[in-house]
Design a protein around this motif. Structure first.
Motif, PDB file in Angstrom:
ATOM      1  N   LYS A   1      41.991 -29.124  12.564  1.00 38.74           N
ATOM      2  CA  LYS A   1      42.516 -28.016  13.367  1.00 38.74           C
ATOM      3  C   LYS A   1      42.548 -28.392  14.840  1.00 38.74           C
ATOM      4  N   ASP A   2      41.489 -29.030  15.318  1.00 40.43           N
ATOM      5  CA  ASP A   2      41.438 -29.425  16.728  1.00 40.43           C
ATOM      6  C   ASP A   2      42.466 -30.498  17.042  1.00 40.43           C
ATOM      7  N   LEU A   3      42.663 -31.432  16.130  1.00 37.71           N
ATOM      8  CA  LEU A   3      43.672 -32.477  16.343  1.00 37.71           C
ATOM      9  C   LEU A   3      45.072 -31.868  16.385  1.00 37.71           C
ATOM     10  N   ALA A   4      45.332 -30.912  15.512  1.00 37.74           N
ATOM     11  CA  ALA A   4      46.624 -30.221  15.529  1.00 37.74           C
ATOM     12  C   ALA A   4      46.805 -29.474  16.849  1.00 37.74           C
ATOM     13  N   ALA A   5      45.740 -28.825  17.310  1.00 38.97           N
ATOM     14  CA  ALA A   5      45.813 -28.094  18.579  1.00 38.97           C
ATOM     15  C   ALA A   5      46.072 -29.044  19.752  1.00 38.97           C
ATOM     16  N   LEU A   6      45.585 -30.272  19.641  1.00 35.02           N
ATOM     17  CA  LEU A   6      45.828 -31.270  20.688  1.00 35.02           C
ATOM     18  C   LEU A   6      47.226 -31.875  20.582  1.00 35.02           C
ATOM     19  N   GLY A   7      47.931 -31.583  19.502  1.00 32.63           N
ATOM     20  CA  GLY A   7      49.306 -32.042  19.358  1.00 32.63           C
ATOM     21  C   GLY A   7      49.519 -33.241  18.457  1.00 32.63           C
ATOM     22  N   TYR A   8      48.489 -33.687  17.738  1.00 34.16           N
ATOM     23  CA  TYR A   8      48.660 -34.809  16.816  1.00 34.16           C
ATOM     24  C   TYR A   8      49.489 -34.331  15.627  1.00 34.16           C
ATOM     25  N   THR A   9      50.499 -35.120  15.275  1.00 35.69           N
ATOM     26  CA  THR A   9      51.479 -34.674  14.285  1.00 35.69           C
ATOM     27  C   THR A   9      51.391 -35.378  12.945  1.00 35.69           C
ATOM     28  N   ASP A  10      50.617 -36.454  12.850  1.00 38.19           N
ATOM     29  CA  ASP A  10      50.510 -37.201  11.589  1.00 38.19           C
ATOM     30  C   ASP A  10      49.032 -37.452  11.286  1.00 38.19           C
ATOM     31  N   VAL A  11      48.415 -36.465  10.660  1.00 37.87           N
ATOM     32  CA  VAL A  11      46.987 -36.542  10.356  1.00 37.87           C
ATOM     33  C   VAL A  11      46.796 -36.338   8.855  1.00 37.87           C
ATOM     34  N   VAL A  12      46.063 -37.267   8.231  1.00 37.56           N
ATOM     35  CA  VAL A  12      45.677 -37.095   6.832  1.00 37.56           C
ATOM     36  C   VAL A  12      44.167 -36.943   6.776  1.00 37.56           C
ATOM     37  N   GLU A  13      43.714 -36.183   5.794  1.00 34.38           N
ATOM     38  CA  GLU A  13      42.288 -35.860   5.673  1.00 34.38           C
ATOM     39  C   GLU A  13      41.842 -36.140   4.244  1.00 34.38           C
ATOM     40  N   LEU A  14      40.675 -36.752   4.109  1.00 36.25           N
ATOM     41  CA  LEU A  14      40.122 -37.077   2.798  1.00 36.25           C
ATOM     42  C   LEU A  14      39.568 -35.817   2.144  1.00 36.25           C
ATOM     43  N   GLN A  15      40.236 -35.370   1.091  1.00 37.47           N
ATOM     44  CA  GLN A  15      39.793 -34.178   0.369  1.00 37.47           C
ATOM     45  C   GLN A  15      38.476 -34.480  -0.344  1.00 37.47           C
ATOM     46  N   GLY A  16      37.465 -33.684  -0.055  1.00 32.76           N
ATOM     47  CA  GLY A  16      36.151 -33.871  -0.670  1.00 32.76           C
ATOM     48  C   GLY A  16      35.273 -34.869   0.059  1.00 32.76           C
ATOM     49  N   GLY A  17      35.803 -35.495   1.087  1.00 32.15           N
ATOM     50  CA  GLY A  17      35.020 -36.383   1.941  1.00 32.15           C
ATOM     51  C   GLY A  17      34.454 -37.610   1.244  1.00 32.15           C
ATOM     52  N   MET A  18      33.420 -38.183   1.874  1.00 31.01           N
ATOM     53  CA  MET A  18      32.790 -39.399   1.357  1.00 31.01           C
ATOM     54  C   MET A  18      32.172 -39.185  -0.027  1.00 31.01           C
ATOM     55  N   LEU A  19      31.768 -37.961  -0.338  1.00 25.09           N
ATOM     56  CA  LEU A  19      31.212 -37.704  -1.670  1.00 25.09           C
ATOM     57  C   LEU A  19      32.282 -37.918  -2.741  1.00 25.09           C
ATOM     58  N   ALA A  20      33.478 -37.421  -2.498  1.00 23.88           N
ATOM     59  CA  ALA A  20      34.573 -37.618  -3.448  1.00 23.88           C
ATOM     60  C   ALA A  20      34.967 -39.094  -3.501  1.00 23.88           C
ATOM     61  N   TRP A  21      34.962 -39.749  -2.358  1.00 23.16           N
ATOM     62  CA  TRP A  21      35.281 -41.173  -2.278  1.00 23.16           C
ATOM     63  C   TRP A  21      34.320 -41.973  -3.173  1.00 23.16           C
ATOM     64  N   ARG A  22      33.040 -41.706  -3.003  1.00 24.55           N
ATOM     65  CA  ARG A  22      32.010 -42.406  -3.775  1.00 24.55           C
ATOM     66  C   ARG A  22      32.094 -42.049  -5.264  1.00 24.55           C
ATOM     67  N   HIS A  23      32.413 -40.800  -5.562  1.00 27.73           N
ATOM     68  CA  HIS A  23      32.515 -40.350  -6.943  1.00 27.73           C
ATOM     69  C   HIS A  23      33.591 -41.113  -7.723  1.00 27.73           C
ATOM     70  N   THR A  24      34.586 -41.637  -7.011  1.00 25.29           N
ATOM     71  CA  THR A  24      35.642 -42.404  -7.676  1.00 25.29           C
ATOM     72  C   THR A  24      35.317 -43.886  -7.754  1.00 25.29           C
ATOM     73  N   GLY A  25      34.062 -44.251  -7.417  1.00 24.89           N
ATOM     74  CA  GLY A  25      33.627 -45.626  -7.534  1.00 24.89           C
ATOM     75  C   GLY A  25      33.859 -46.487  -6.299  1.00 24.89           C
ATOM     76  N   ARG A  26      34.321 -45.868  -5.228  1.00 30.94           N
ATOM     77  CA  ARG A  26      34.554 -46.615  -3.993  1.00 30.94           C
ATOM     78  C   ARG A  26      33.249 -46.714  -3.210  1.00 30.94           C
ATOM     79  N   THR A  27      33.183 -47.695  -2.317  1.00 25.08           N
ATOM     80  CA  THR A  27      31.935 -47.937  -1.579  1.00 25.08           C
ATOM     81  C   THR A  27      31.940 -47.281  -0.200  1.00 25.08           C
ATOM     82  N   ILE A  28      30.726 -47.060   0.275  1.00 25.67           N
ATOM     83  CA  ILE A  28      30.463 -46.559   1.617  1.00 25.67           C
ATOM     84  C   ILE A  28      29.639 -47.620   2.330  1.00 25.67           C
ATOM     85  N   GLU A  29      30.025 -47.910   3.577  1.00 26.91           N
ATOM     86  CA  GLU A  29      29.203 -48.846   4.374  1.00 26.91           C
ATOM     87  C   GLU A  29      28.103 -48.051   5.056  1.00 26.91           C
ATOM     88  N   GLU A  30      26.897 -48.533   4.951  1.00 29.96           N
ATOM     89  CA  GLU A  30      25.764 -47.841   5.577  1.00 29.96           C
ATOM     90  C   GLU A  30      25.596 -48.218   7.028  1.00 29.96           C
TER      91      GLU A  30
END
Length: 158
Positions: A129-158
């Motif tokens: 929302k803040d990025l849109a308010a600042l005028g950024y027009t091409d923003v993608v967001e990870l649905q479910g965040g890092m938890l969803a990322w990890r749930h699909t077997g992908r890695t997280i760097e600590e």
């Protein structure tokens, strides 16, 4: 903006306006138009080719988000606070609640493709929302965040 309906309108209305008048569809529409016009803070301007319209972030599942951040032209930003790791290839970290205050650290070209994420998706939704308010027009967001990322077997760097 929350617009009150029903009995709550009576408290806001001038005493000379009847209760039934305030409940008519035309009256409600008029109130909404006037309220929205008051929120602009001044004269409205039509978007032009040189002034893109701000949009909300597009929610992507982990597979589509992985494809998006593989694009070398897309800037990937971890907006989670406190730091609980990051996705491989993350370009920077910027706390979700500091987006507006630290706007100078973001790409100056508002058409720069951005990818944002947090741990669960809550903080990135606020950042979007803040990025849109600042005028950024091409923003993608990870649905479910890092938890969803990890749930699909992908890695997280600590």
């Amino acid at each position: 903006m929350r617009v009150p309906f029903g009995d709550h309108l009576d408290a806001m209305a001038p005493h000379s306006v009847s209760r039934s008048t305030l409940r008519s569809p035309a009256s409600i529409l008029t109130v909404l138009v006037l309220a929205l016009a008051g929120c602009t803070g001044g004269e409205a301007t039509e978007p032009t080719a040189s002034m893109p319209v701000a949009t909300r972030a597009e929610l992507l599942d982990p597979a589509d988000f992985a494809a998006a951040i593989a694009d070398p032209g897309r800037v990937t930003i971890n907006v989670h606070t406190p730091n609980e790791g990051q996705l491989p290839g993350t370009d920077s970290s910027l706390p979700f609640d500091q987006i507006r205050q630290q706007a100078a650290t973001l790409p100056p070209d508002r058409t720069t493709p951005l990818a944002i994420y947090c741990r669960t998706g809550t903080m990135s939704a606020t950042a979007a929302k803040d990025l849109a308010a600042l005028g950024y027009t091409d923003v993608v967001e990870l649905q479910g965040g890092m938890l969803a990322w990890r749930h699909t077997g992908r890695t997280i760097e600590e």
